[in-house]
Design a protein around this motif. Structure first.
Motif, PDB file in Angstrom:
ATOM      1  N   TYR A   1       0.804  -1.221   0.000  1.00 35.61           N
ATOM      2  CA  TYR A   1       0.000   0.000   0.000  1.00 35.61           C
ATOM      3  C   TYR A   1       0.838   1.273   0.000  1.00 35.61           C
ATOM      4  O   TYR A   1       0.315   2.350  -0.259  1.00 35.61           O
ATOM      5  CB  TYR A   1      -0.925   0.016   1.223  1.00 35.61           C
ATOM      6  CG  TYR A   1      -1.887  -1.137   1.261  1.00 35.61           C
ATOM      7  CD1 TYR A   1      -3.071  -1.107   0.523  1.00 35.61           C
ATOM      8  CD2 TYR A   1      -1.616  -2.269   2.021  1.00 35.61           C
ATOM      9  CE1 TYR A   1      -3.962  -2.168   0.558  1.00 35.61           C
ATOM     10  CE2 TYR A   1      -2.508  -3.333   2.051  1.00 35.61           C
ATOM     11  CZ  TYR A   1      -3.673  -3.277   1.316  1.00 35.61           C
ATOM     12  OH  TYR A   1      -4.542  -4.333   1.340  1.00 35.61           O
ATOM     13  N   LYS A   2       2.129   1.145   0.304  1.00 33.93           N
ATOM     14  CA  LYS A   2       2.977   2.341   0.345  1.00 33.93           C
ATOM     15  C   LYS A   2       4.391   1.976  -0.086  1.00 33.93           C
ATOM     16  O   LYS A   2       5.032   1.136   0.544  1.00 33.93           O
ATOM     17  CB  LYS A   2       2.996   2.943   1.755  1.00 33.93           C
ATOM     18  CG  LYS A   2       3.762   4.266   1.820  1.00 33.93           C
ATOM     19  CD  LYS A   2       3.619   4.895   3.179  1.00 33.93           C
ATOM     20  CE  LYS A   2       4.293   6.279   3.194  1.00 33.93           C
ATOM     21  NZ  LYS A   2       3.669   7.220   2.224  1.00 33.93           N
ATOM     22  N   LYS A   3       4.860   2.631  -1.165  1.00 34.52           N
ATOM     23  CA  LYS A   3       6.178   2.316  -1.713  1.00 34.52           C
ATOM     24  C   LYS A   3       7.057   3.552  -1.881  1.00 34.52           C
ATOM     25  O   LYS A   3       8.137   3.469  -2.454  1.00 34.52           O
ATOM     26  CB  LYS A   3       6.023   1.617  -3.066  1.00 34.52           C
ATOM     27  CG  LYS A   3       5.156   0.361  -3.014  1.00 34.52           C
ATOM     28  CD  LYS A   3       4.961  -0.255  -4.376  1.00 34.52           C
ATOM     29  CE  LYS A   3       4.032  -1.452  -4.315  1.00 34.52           C
ATOM     30  NZ  LYS A   3       3.830  -2.090  -5.644  1.00 34.52           N
TER      31      LYS A   3
ATOM     32  N   ILE B   1       9.537  -0.287  -5.330  1.00 37.67           N
ATOM     33  CA  ILE B   1       9.795   0.687  -4.270  1.00 37.67           C
ATOM     34  C   ILE B   1      10.570   1.874  -4.840  1.00 37.67           C
ATOM     35  O   ILE B   1      11.422   1.725  -5.713  1.00 37.67           O
ATOM     36  CB  ILE B   1      10.572   0.022  -3.126  1.00 37.67           C
ATOM     37  CG1 ILE B   1       9.719  -1.093  -2.513  1.00 37.67           C
ATOM     38  CG2 ILE B   1      10.960   1.027  -2.048  1.00 37.67           C
ATOM     39  CD1 ILE B   1      10.449  -1.946  -1.518  1.00 37.67           C
ATOM     40  N   ALA B   2      10.265   3.071  -4.356  1.00 35.15           N
ATOM     41  CA  ALA B   2      10.903   4.295  -4.841  1.00 35.15           C
ATOM     42  C   ALA B   2      12.420   4.218  -4.682  1.00 35.15           C
ATOM     43  O   ALA B   2      12.934   3.626  -3.732  1.00 35.15           O
ATOM     44  CB  ALA B   2      10.351   5.504  -4.094  1.00 35.15           C
ATOM     45  N   ASP B   3      13.142   4.863  -5.621  1.00 33.79           N
ATOM     46  CA  ASP B   3      14.608   4.793  -5.633  1.00 33.79           C
ATOM     47  C   ASP B   3      15.228   5.343  -4.358  1.00 33.79           C
ATOM     48  O   ASP B   3      16.220   4.804  -3.861  1.00 33.79           O
ATOM     49  CB  ASP B   3      15.148   5.557  -6.845  1.00 33.79           C
ATOM     50  CG  ASP B   3      14.849   4.833  -8.153  1.00 33.79           C
ATOM     51  OD1 ASP B   3      14.588   3.616  -8.109  1.00 33.79           O
ATOM     52  OD2 ASP B   3      14.875   5.487  -9.207  1.00 33.79           O
ATOM     53  N   ASN B   4      14.660   6.445  -3.808  1.00 32.40           N
ATOM     54  CA  ASN B   4      15.283   7.038  -2.627  1.00 32.40           C
ATOM     55  C   ASN B   4      15.168   6.146  -1.394  1.00 32.40           C
ATOM     56  O   ASN B   4      15.937   6.282  -0.447  1.00 32.40           O
ATOM     57  CB  ASN B   4      14.689   8.421  -2.346  1.00 32.40           C
ATOM     58  CG  ASN B   4      13.208   8.366  -2.031  1.00 32.40           C
ATOM     59  OD1 ASN B   4      12.522   7.386  -2.348  1.00 32.40           O
ATOM     60  ND2 ASN B   4      12.690   9.425  -1.427  1.00 32.40           N
ATOM     61  N   LEU B   5      14.203   5.198  -1.407  1.00 32.39           N
ATOM     62  CA  LEU B   5      14.108   4.220  -0.322  1.00 32.39           C
ATOM     63  C   LEU B   5      14.836   2.928  -0.653  1.00 32.39           C
ATOM     64  O   LEU B   5      15.200   2.171   0.241  1.00 32.39           O
ATOM     65  CB  LEU B   5      12.634   3.903  -0.023  1.00 32.39           C
ATOM     66  CG  LEU B   5      11.777   5.049   0.527  1.00 32.39           C
ATOM     67  CD1 LEU B   5      10.334   4.600   0.687  1.00 32.39           C
ATOM     68  CD2 LEU B   5      12.325   5.564   1.847  1.00 32.39           C
ATOM     69  N   GLY B   6      15.050   2.681  -1.934  1.00 27.56           N
ATOM     70  CA  GLY B   6      15.658   1.432  -2.362  1.00 27.56           C
ATOM     71  C   GLY B   6      17.167   1.416  -2.327  1.00 27.56           C
ATOM     72  O   GLY B   6      17.779   0.399  -2.656  1.00 27.56           O
TER      73      GLY B   6
ATOM     74  N   ASP C   1      12.834  13.216   2.734  1.00 34.33           N
ATOM     75  CA  ASP C   1      14.074  13.118   1.959  1.00 34.33           C
ATOM     76  C   ASP C   1      15.154  12.410   2.787  1.00 34.33           C
ATOM     77  O   ASP C   1      15.661  12.976   3.764  1.00 34.33           O
ATOM     78  CB  ASP C   1      14.560  14.520   1.573  1.00 34.33           C
ATOM     79  CG  ASP C   1      15.823  14.472   0.733  1.00 34.33           C
ATOM     80  OD1 ASP C   1      16.176  13.378   0.234  1.00 34.33           O
ATOM     81  OD2 ASP C   1      16.468  15.524   0.575  1.00 34.33           O
ATOM     82  N   PRO C   2      15.525  11.172   2.420  1.00 35.83           N
ATOM     83  CA  PRO C   2      16.560  10.452   3.189  1.00 35.83           C
ATOM     84  C   PRO C   2      17.927  11.127   3.163  1.00 35.83           C
ATOM     85  O   PRO C   2      18.760  10.839   4.011  1.00 35.83           O
ATOM     86  CB  PRO C   2      16.620   9.082   2.489  1.00 35.83           C
ATOM     87  CG  PRO C   2      15.309   8.952   1.786  1.00 35.83           C
ATOM     88  CD  PRO C   2      14.948  10.339   1.361  1.00 35.83           C
TER      89      PRO C   2
END
Length: 619
Positions: A324-326, A348-353, A331-332
């Motif tokens: 439900y949330k990716k 999953i989004a690049d900034n989290l991946g 901002d990491p």
């Protein structure tokens, strides 16, 4: 003093890198590895450049994946510009770029311990290598070759249980997948565990004679018995041996992340008596993951941390990653962001991946350690973080138990029923009442298909968490529906057997089939009930908090989701009770009178209830 090392690798070789870094750390090397050293609130690219600048040498893990990776290419090209020493760690051979062909190298393909010794010797002495690094040829440890041979035998032994569908689907391609290192360990584990059990069921029923002697092999009975014994020996001995080998260190190092066990936390001593400094935290999550967020919040607040209010700036931010949330708006690179993965998910989004994850796929674990280390991001990540790989099919224990149960239901009952129908068909051609018997067979085939279908439907809901069946009520209804189907088909086969058209599943005694049903469900209840009682919170968290709309046409038709209103829930219950009543009437009546009752009495009531439920939900 030993040189500082920077590890450049592809994440497809994470299990190997974990072992390599563990051994080098014990040998007192200073290691820079992204998922051990990257910290939140600082640009990740800048941190990588600092790691490269501070290293004395770069260990490049050579594989097809790493050589084709643009990120890895950027790292070794930067290392060349900085005149860093590059040592090639040969995980597998592949064509090398011209710039790397004359680099120092150590071969780790066959003997890991020997490779560690050679690498240690190489790093502490400047040695001119006479030969360039190998770019062709295949080498592998002895255990790999044993696993390959055993997987071929096990794949062949899975042919008699084709009726299970799942087991041969997983095990027949396994030898090639082991060679390519891309098998899924969780699925292979389930198939290897179930194979001996299913083979035993196959040998104890009449379906074995049908499948081999009549349809495929067309051989005499002595050779047939010999083959059955051989298959039993292979499955009961080689299947568990292969499973043990797949979990050995040698095979785990060669594995891709899908084929390796996941390390959920590193060993880091935390003083249990020490209370941490209070930290303002925020939890970014989807509404459906609210139960996870509530338990995480309670665990942190128990140790003195405070949930940040709207006008406050949080010092730590937990982003709960699920179906439900990716992504996140935080901002990491400038904020302390901890991605928390709840389930296997892609996209999953690049900034989290690209930053380390806290792994809650098995449930909320190490919450006390997480709370105590929250003021120290570097120690927290070193203790609890895992590489950002989302390919492993890892679930809470109670969810795994439910999956195995419903998988077994589809294979044991659905598969045996469909195979037994083939045996019954032979008897049909020996009876004068051909049309009537053919109708009976069609009913039983439909039953087997329904058992397979509902099992797949339930498994999909349990795994994905995004379907209407991802809730306790629809899963319970489907489980009861399966039980009714199984009981009905045994009574149906009993009627067909007594009429002289064929044989029953259990060799002419249908009571054995009924006993088998209740034994199967009794064993499950004995295992599942204590587990659910002790770990009910784990299952409660797993199911989404909200189900706004059904997501599937079949779920719409059969109302397989949790309604939002109490009145709608009552209508759902009436509808499902009517369906459950119709099943035995349809399969056990075996007459047009029984079908007429369903069509002209039960069906209109069900349609009316369905219409009222849908109308109520639209309001």
């Amino acid at each position: 003093m030993k040189p500082g090392l920077f590890i450049s690798y592809s994440r497809r070789q994470t299990p190997f890198v974990d072992s390599l870094v563990e051994k080098l750390t014990k040998n007192e090397y200073s290691i820079w590895l992204d998922y051990h050293n990257l910290v939140p609130a600082r640009p990740w690219f800048d941190q990588i450049m600092e790691g490269l600048n501070g290293a004395d040498a770069v260990l490049l893990i050579v594989s097809k994946d790493s050589i084709e990776s643009t990120n890895v290419a950027d790292e070794w090209k930067t290392a060349l510009k900085l005149n860093k020493r590059i040592v090639l760690v040969i995980f597998e051979t592949c064509p090398l770029p011209e710039e790397l062909q004359n680099c120092e190298w150590v071969d780790f393909r066959v003997d890991f311990k020997k490779g560690i010794k050679q690498l240690d010797h190489l790093l502490n002495q400047l040695i001119s290598l006479e030969k360039p690094a190998p770019q062709r040829g295949f080498k592998a440890p002895f255990l790999f070759r044993v696993a390959l041979i055993l997987s071929i035998l096990v794949a062949i032994s899975s042919i008699p249980v084709l009726w299970t569908v799942y087991i041969p689907f997983i095990l027949i391609p396994l030898p090639w997948q082991i060679y390519k290192r891309n098998y899924n360990l969780s699925r292979v584990f389930a198939a290897l565990i179930l194979l001996p059990f299913m083979t035993y069921i196959h040998s104890e029923t009449g379906t074995d004679n049908l499948l081999f002697s009549r349809l495929i092999l067309n051989i005499d009975i002595d050779l047939h018995v010999f083959l059955i014994i051989a298959f039993l020996l292979i499955t009961f001995f080689f299947s568990p041996v292969l499973l043990v080998i797949l979990f050995t260190e040698s095979m785990q190092r060669r594995a891709t992340p899908e084929a390796a066990q996941v390390r959920f936390a590193n060993r880091l001593i935390v003083d249990k008596r020490q209370e941490p400094r209070s930290v303002l935290f925020a939890i970014d999550h989807a509404p459906e993951d609210g139960r996870y967020a509530d338990d995480l919040r309670k665990g942190l607040e128990k140790h003195g941390h405070c949930m940040a209010q709207i006008n406050e700036t949080p010092e730590a931010i937990f982003v709960l990653i699920s179906a439900y949330k990716k992504s996140t708006n935080f901002d990491p690179d400038s904020q302390v962001v901890y991605p928390v993965i709840l389930q296997p998910v892609s996209g999953i989004a690049d900034n989290l991946g690209r930053i380390q994850w806290i792994d809650f796929r098995k449930g909320i674990r190490n919450i006390d350690k997480l709370a105590k280390l929250l003021p120290e991001p570097e120690r927290l990540l070193r203790a609890l973080a895992t590489p950002p790989m989302n390919s492993g099919e890892i679930y809470p224990v109670v969810v795994d138990v439910l999956q195995y149960f419903f998988l077994g239901t589809g294979m044991v009952f659905g598969g045996v029923i469909l195979m037994s129908v083939l045996d019954v068909i032979i008897g049909v051609f020996q009876t004068t009442n051909f049309i009537s018997e053919l109708i009976d067979i069609v009913f039983i085939i439909i039953n087997g298909i329904l058992l397979f279908g509902t099992s797949l439907f339930i498994l999909r809901g349990l795994r994905l968490r995004t379907r209407g069946a991802s809730a306790i009520y629809p899963l319970f209804i489907l489980a009861v529906f399966q039980l009714v189907l199984v009981i009905c088909v045994f009574f149906s086969l009993d009627q067909m057997t007594t009429s002289g058209s064929g044989r029953s599943i259990e060799g002419g005694d249908p009571t054995q089939g009924i006993i088998a049903i209740f034994l199967y469900y009794a064993i499950f209840l004995l295992v599942a009930i204590p587990l659910v009682l002790f770990r009910w919170r784990e299952l409660y968290r797993w199911f989404p908090r909200y189900q706004v709309v059904p997501v599937d046409r079949i779920e719409n038709i059969f109302l397989l989701y949790n309604p939002l209103q109490t009145r709608a829930f009552i209508l759902h219950l009436i509808f499902h009770l009517g369906l459950l009543f119709s099943v035995p009437l349809f399969f056990l009546a075996f007459s047009f009178d029984g079908i007429s009752v369903i069509l002209f009495c039960v069906a209109p009531i069900l349609f009316g209830v369905h219409w009222l439920a849908r109308r109520l939900e639209k309001k």
